[in-house]
Design a protein around this motif. Sequence first.
Motif, PDB file in Angstrom:
ATOM      1  N   GLY A   1     -47.674   6.488 -25.900  1.00 25.00           N
ATOM      2  CA  GLY A   1     -48.304   5.718 -26.970  1.00 25.00           C
ATOM      3  C   GLY A   1     -47.448   5.664 -28.222  1.00 25.00           C
TER       4      GLY A   1
ATOM      5  N   GLN B   1     -49.398  10.713 -24.598  1.00 24.82           N
ATOM      6  CA  GLN B   1     -49.315  10.646 -26.056  1.00 24.82           C
ATOM      7  C   GLN B   1     -47.944  10.158 -26.503  1.00 24.82           C
TER       8      GLN B   1
ATOM      9  N   ASN C   1     -44.771   3.191 -27.617  1.00 30.42           N
ATOM     10  CA  ASN C   1     -45.272   1.816 -27.716  1.00 30.42           C
ATOM     11  C   ASN C   1     -45.419   1.379 -29.173  1.00 30.42           C
ATOM     12  N   LYS C   2     -45.801   2.316 -30.053  1.00 35.59           N
ATOM     13  CA  LYS C   2     -45.875   1.976 -31.476  1.00 35.59           C
ATOM     14  C   LYS C   2     -44.497   1.597 -32.018  1.00 35.59           C
TER      15      LYS C   2
END
Length: 445
Positions: free
Chosen positions: A346, A343, A349-350
């Motif tokens: 992710g 999580q 990565n955003k």
Amino acid sequence: MGKKPGSSSRTIGWPRLRRPAGSPPPAPMPPIGGSSSPPNNNNSMIVGGGGGGVGKGKKKTGGPKLWMRFDRSGRSELVECDKSAIVRRAAIPARDLRILGPVFSHSSSILAREKAMVVNLEFIKAIVTAEEVLLLEPLRQEVLPFVDQLRQQLPHKSPFQGAGHMDEQDNETHVSTGRQWLPVPEATEGLQYDLPFEFQVLEIALEVVCTYLDSSVADLERTAYPVLDELARNVSTKNLEHVRTLKSNLTRLLARVQKVRDEIEHLLDDNEDMADLYLTRKWIQNQQSEALLGAAASNSIATTSPHLRRLSSARSGSLVTSNFQGENDVEDLEMLLEAYFMQLDGTRNKILSVREYIDDTEDYVNIQLDNQRNELIQLQLTLTIASFAIAAETLIAGLFGMNIPCTLYKMNGIFGFFVGGSSAGCVLLFLLVLGYARWKKLLGS
């Protein structure tokens, strides 16, 4: 002459004078120099005053801080404790409290100690043991969601789910520790196994922190894209200042996410550190060891009902060396950490995608500025060519302005033709130089 051995030397001096009984003692001799003032007795007061000054100069230690205590059943209470009380209660080194201080306010660390786990994740600063949680600064706005989650989830979870029905089964075995009955590892097979208490708290903390970071990234995305689009449409000082502030916030947020992610990755890379975080397992092993030692000393290991069989020596030895699934089994914690690691990855990565969008926008703006700069250079080159052509006509006019006798002065009506011809020649010169510049691709097509 030498002195015979065994003989003692005798000192010859003045005879001692005896003071008659009842006579007053002689007066003390005055000090050298004639000063007969009494000695100053205020030295001790001066030293005491100096000591007080030194004491005031010392750095004051921090006073008691507000903590919130949660137990296994979800009961909570607010207490004020100083550092020494927390150190004694949680059995942790005093230096671990520095990690929870304001100096490391934005650092992330999960430390395993003998009887406690020190958790410092963003705004969550807690000390977790096998029986309770001590939460620092529980009334902060960011910490309130974590407090609410603890109150909602802890009463509904138990590290020994289904333990209330153990006494109804015939094949179960318990060991008495003097205060409570502990389940034998073999007896818990087939029961629904839940996470230990400390991992439940760690899971709630990671969930709250990841949710907070996700919401921060979402707010950043909602703010970033309109600002970047506005900068792409209009390059101004105001828009550039907005983008600079946006990049600063993005860098700080990326660093915070990276710290939490690196800490989880560090735990996943070391199985020994993960095994040290099993506080409930170590607590049960200590309780079982004490029970077995007490039973061996008194030789009174007994069962609680006729349905429960006695422990054999082999099963008794296995109680100390294993707990539920073994000392080195860290599968539950590994799965928990991997879920939140993915999580956080992710979320990271955003943030990186937003930073790439910022970089692309900056490249686009730089291309726009380079294009405008090239247009200015082309305009400057065109004006330079025109100035050269006009300078040629000015040279001709300057030559005829020297008042040198010339036959052209005597010809009537030649002024208009001469000025028109020279101007046409300058225009032709301008077009020739401009065409040459385009042929050499010095100007845009």
